[in-house]
Design an enzyme around this catalytic site. Structure first.
Site: not given
Length: 159
Positions: A47-49
């Site tokens: 999700t972060c990337s």
């Protein structure tokens, strides 16, 4: 108790990643500025990337147009943050901050235990809008969610 709107951001040294790595105190970083600092549980995580950092990269100019700086924080070492910034094509001016030992995250009261995933203590996913080092908006995601800390949502929260 976690940081609340109206609280001053804690003063803790972090590593700022640019062409190299430098130590900067958060007091100096946020003083006299309007800033959004958003935190991710881990660089290179899905999700972060795929969503969180890319949203701030995509909307970076919209924050600049409002006179607001943007900083991404993770409890990762500075070398990981530097590699992640390069892989995500982070624009100059979007600050990548390493909270390698989690000191700033703990001072905010926004740490989480990700040991079950082999990640140790990490930051919850959150975004804070601050003016002159004072939190004006503190938006913390519920576990497994990605809504209130997105770039798109944060743009609606800034006057």
């Amino acid at each position: 108790m976690p940081i609340q709107a109206g609280d001053r951001l804690p003063e803790v040294p972090l590593q700022r990643i640019r062409d190299g790595i430098e130590t900067i105190d958060t007091g100096n970083l946020f003083e006299g500025r309007k800033m959004v600092i958003f935190a991710v549980p881990g660089a290179f995580t899905p999700t972060c990337s795929e969503k969180h950092l890319p949203g701030f990269v995509e909307h970076f100019d919209a924050f600049r147009d409002k006179g607001v700086g943007v900083a991404c924080l993770a409890v990762n070492d500075p070398f990981v943050m530097q590699a992640w910034a390069q892989s995500q094509h982070v624009p100059d001016g979007l600050l990548m901050l390493s909270d390698g030992n989690g000191d700033f995250t703990r001072a905010l009261g926004l740490q989480m235990d990700a040991s079950a995933y082999g990640m140790g203590t990490r930051s919850k996913r959150f975004a804070i809008y601050a003016e002159d080092g004072v939190a004006k908006k503190v938006l913390v995601e519920a576990p497994g969610e990605f809504r209130v800390s997105s770039a798109e949502h944060m743009l609606t929260q800034i006057p």
